[in-house]
Design an enzyme around this catalytic site. Structure first.
Site, PDB file in Angstrom:
ATOM      1  N   GLY A 263       0.799  -1.208   0.000  1.00 49.24           N
ATOM      2  CA  GLY A 263       0.000   0.000   0.000  1.00 49.24           C
ATOM      3  C   GLY A 263       0.833   1.261   0.000  1.00 49.24           C
ATOM      4  O   GLY A 263       1.355   1.690  -1.024  1.00 49.24           O
ATOM      5  N   CYS A 264       0.980   1.862   1.181  1.00 47.16           N
ATOM      6  CA  CYS A 264       1.641   3.160   1.271  1.00 47.16           C
ATOM      7  C   CYS A 264       3.129   3.093   0.942  1.00 47.16           C
ATOM      8  O   CYS A 264       3.684   4.048   0.395  1.00 47.16           O
ATOM      9  CB  CYS A 264       1.422   3.747   2.660  1.00 47.16           C
ATOM     10  SG  CYS A 264      -0.314   4.103   3.011  1.00 47.16           S
ATOM     11  N   VAL A 265       3.783   1.979   1.263  1.00 47.61           N
ATOM     12  CA  VAL A 265       5.198   1.857   0.916  1.00 47.61           C
ATOM     13  C   VAL A 265       5.364   1.808  -0.596  1.00 47.61           C
ATOM     14  O   VAL A 265       6.214   2.500  -1.169  1.00 47.61           O
ATOM     15  CB  VAL A 265       5.819   0.608   1.581  1.00 47.61           C
ATOM     16  CG1 VAL A 265       7.189   0.299   1.006  1.00 47.61           C
ATOM     17  CG2 VAL A 265       5.906   0.809   3.091  1.00 47.61           C
TER      18      VAL A 265
ATOM     19  N   THR B 245       4.524   5.289  -2.172  1.00 45.97           N
ATOM     20  CA  THR B 245       5.568   6.268  -1.866  1.00 45.97           C
ATOM     21  C   THR B 245       6.837   5.981  -2.652  1.00 45.97           C
ATOM     22  O   THR B 245       7.488   6.903  -3.167  1.00 45.97           O
ATOM     23  CB  THR B 245       5.851   6.251  -0.355  1.00 45.97           C
ATOM     24  OG1 THR B 245       4.672   6.673   0.348  1.00 45.97           O
ATOM     25  CG2 THR B 245       7.014   7.170   0.012  1.00 45.97           C
TER      26      THR B 245
END
Length: 219
Positions: A153-155, A158
């Site tokens: 997800g966020c990793v 980013t």
């Protein structure tokens, strides 16, 4: 007839070359908050604690060498749907990041130190509608060493944006975690093949200036 193993197929297609480190790294820790660490959270990850200790080691190595350490956290002042309507509709668990929720707080294992930069975000990428790119540019950063939650997800979001902003993304395998080994390993493979260098914790810490760890004495 079965084709070649996946890794061999990717290498034959030209994927997986190394980006390498630049001269001015920063550690970027993505959402090391209680939403992923607390057992009573709907977003709890069983592997969160080990990843948090790895993130804490990365942060110590960077601080020792006076490299920047930055943190991110998903944050909503009120109803998540007000800031991220479709994301909140897709993932009701975003309620964990509402202001005042104990799950929105940083964990005691890996909190920011006074004066360190914290990026508040509404969506998976730490770069989307934040000042992160400008901040890294002002700091002269060319390499972001990434740990955090979650790998898929966020990793991932980013890391992809870091590459697209002209930075060298280094994802530390031991310092990221996901709900299951399948998405975790699959996304690490894909990131390492196309968008980042995936490295182990010890090699990342050494590049950040951590002294060699003493070997245990032989019996």
């Amino acid at each position: 007839m079965a084709g070649p193993p996946l890794a061999d197929d990717y290498r034959a297609a030209g994927f997986g070359r190394r980006i390498g480190w630049g001269e001015h790294p920063a550690v970027l820790l993505v959402d090391p908050v209680q939403a992923y660490a607390a057992p009573d959270s709907p977003l709890h990850l069983g592997t969160a604690e080990a990843a948090l200790h790895a993130m804490a080691r990365l942060a110590r190595a960077a601080r020792r060498s006076q490299f920047p350490v930055l943190f991110t956290a998903v944050h909503y002042d009120a109803e998540p749907g007000a800031d991220a309507p479709h994301f909140a509709r897709k993932v009701p668990g975003l309620e964990a990041f509402r202001a005042g929720s104990p799950h929105a707080a940083f964990t005691p294992i890996c909190p920011p130190e006074p004066g360190e930069i914290v990026i508040r975000k509404h969506y998976p990428s730490a770069f989307f509608e934040t000042r992160l790119s400008d901040i890294l540019n002002v700091l002269g950063v060319d390499t972001v060493v990434i740990g955090g939650f979650s790998t898929s997800g966020c990793v991932r979001a980013t890391t992809l944006d870091a590459l697209q902003y002209g930075l060298r993304p280094i994802v530390v395998r031991d310092a990221v975690a996901d709900r299951d080994a399948g998405p975790h390993e699959g996304n690490l493979f894909d990131l390492d093949s196309k968008y980042a260098d995936v490295v182990d914790l010890t090699s990342a810490c050494r590049r950040l200036g951590e002294p060699p760890q003493p070997r245990p004495e032989q019996a």
